[in-house]
Design a protein around this motif. Sequence first.
Motif, mmCIF file in Angstrom:
data_model
loop_
_atom_site.group_PDB
_atom_site.id
_atom_site.type_symbol
_atom_site.label_atom_id
_atom_site.label_comp_id
_atom_site.label_asym_id
_atom_site.label_seq_id
_atom_site.Cartn_x
_atom_site.Cartn_y
_atom_site.Cartn_z
ATOM 1 N N ASP A 106 0.608 -1.454 -0.035
ATOM 2 C CA ASP A 106 0.382 -0.241 0.130
ATOM 3 C C ASP A 106 0.908 1.363 0.149
ATOM 4 N N LYS A 107 0.149 1.890 0.162
ATOM 5 C CA LYS A 107 1.230 3.610 0.127
ATOM 6 C C LYS A 107 1.982 3.776 1.229
ATOM 7 N N ALA A 108 1.592 3.481 2.472
ATOM 8 C CA ALA A 108 2.552 3.179 3.305
ATOM 9 C C ALA A 108 4.014 3.099 2.674
ATOM 10 N N TYR A 109 4.133 1.731 1.747
ATOM 11 C CA TYR A 109 5.726 1.645 1.464
ATOM 12 C C TYR A 109 6.151 2.564 -0.119
ATOM 13 N N SER A 110 5.801 3.613 -0.346
ATOM 14 C CA SER A 110 5.881 3.855 -1.389
ATOM 15 C C SER A 110 7.083 5.057 -1.766
ATOM 16 N N ALA A 111 7.917 4.699 -0.041
ATOM 17 C CA ALA A 111 9.141 5.778 -0.405
ATOM 18 C C ALA A 111 10.199 4.899 -1.496
ATOM 19 N N GLY A 153 10.342 15.283 -12.062
ATOM 20 C CA GLY A 153 10.563 13.396 -12.852
ATOM 21 C C GLY A 153 10.152 12.611 -12.796
ATOM 22 N N ARG A 154 9.921 11.289 -13.371
ATOM 23 C CA ARG A 154 8.455 10.617 -14.541
ATOM 24 C C ARG A 154 8.215 10.156 -13.533
ATOM 25 N N PRO A 155 6.590 9.910 -13.109
ATOM 26 C CA PRO A 155 5.956 9.186 -11.524
ATOM 27 C C PRO A 155 6.365 7.817 -11.372
ATOM 28 N N PRO A 156 6.185 6.836 -11.214
ATOM 29 C CA PRO A 156 6.432 5.544 -10.679
ATOM 30 C C PRO A 156 5.712 5.144 -11.121
ATOM 31 N N GLY A 157 5.839 4.007 -11.992
ATOM 32 C CA GLY A 157 4.703 2.753 -13.171
ATOM 33 C C GLY A 157 3.497 2.042 -11.859
ATOM 34 N N LEU A 158 2.648 1.957 -12.028
ATOM 35 C CA LEU A 158 1.517 1.336 -11.043
ATOM 36 C C LEU A 158 0.539 0.267 -12.138
ATOM 37 N N ASP A 159 0.696 -0.920 -11.897
ATOM 38 C CA ASP A 159 -0.112 -2.526 -12.225
ATOM 39 C C ASP A 159 -1.053 -2.560 -11.483
ATOM 40 N N VAL A 160 -2.457 -1.775 -12.411
ATOM 41 C CA VAL A 160 -3.893 -1.348 -11.511
ATOM 42 C C VAL A 160 -4.125 -2.984 -11.672
ATOM 43 N N LYS A 182 9.818 -6.066 -9.125
ATOM 44 C CA LYS A 182 9.062 -5.621 -10.061
ATOM 45 C C LYS A 182 8.144 -4.784 -8.668
ATOM 46 N N ALA A 183 7.596 -3.148 -8.269
ATOM 47 C CA ALA A 183 7.206 -2.825 -7.112
ATOM 48 C C ALA A 183 5.673 -2.385 -7.536
ATOM 49 N N VAL A 184 4.522 -2.547 -7.053
ATOM 50 C CA VAL A 184 3.555 -2.233 -6.863
ATOM 51 C C VAL A 184 2.841 -1.813 -6.439
ATOM 52 N N ILE A 185 3.182 -0.448 -6.222
ATOM 53 C CA ILE A 185 3.070 0.489 -4.691
ATOM 54 C C ILE A 185 2.261 1.675 -5.627
#
Length: 135
Positions: free
Chosen positions: A41-46, A80-87, A59-62
Amino acid sequence: MVITGGHRNDGALLAAVLADIRVPRLTAGRPRTRPDAVVADKAYSARAYRRALHARGIKAVIPEKSDSIAARRRRGSRGGRPPGLDVAAYRGRNVVERHFALTKQWRGLATRYDKLAVTYRAAVVLAACITWSRI
């Protein structure tokens, strides 16, 4: 499963958790030690979490936090570029969340009455086995 003190930061043990991963193969052979992706979840998006996963080729799905998105947009092209997210992969996270909800039905686990980490881990494993046997 790694059990720590309640005051301990999750990020400090990310390397230990990643080292304990064993993904069994469908055919004969040793288990894989690197999963395809980690869904969190978002808490681990650091950035530290993402770098640790990237260093191991995972692969980080965060999803990104809203304040991080705002800060990046404020910086403009320097943000910078936003990190990708595999929805599609992120939607599967609810299975883990439901398991935690089931585990919290055990009062002793939810409030952590056990003082020793070994005893608490045994209770978590017992709860998981009982939950799994009901399926």
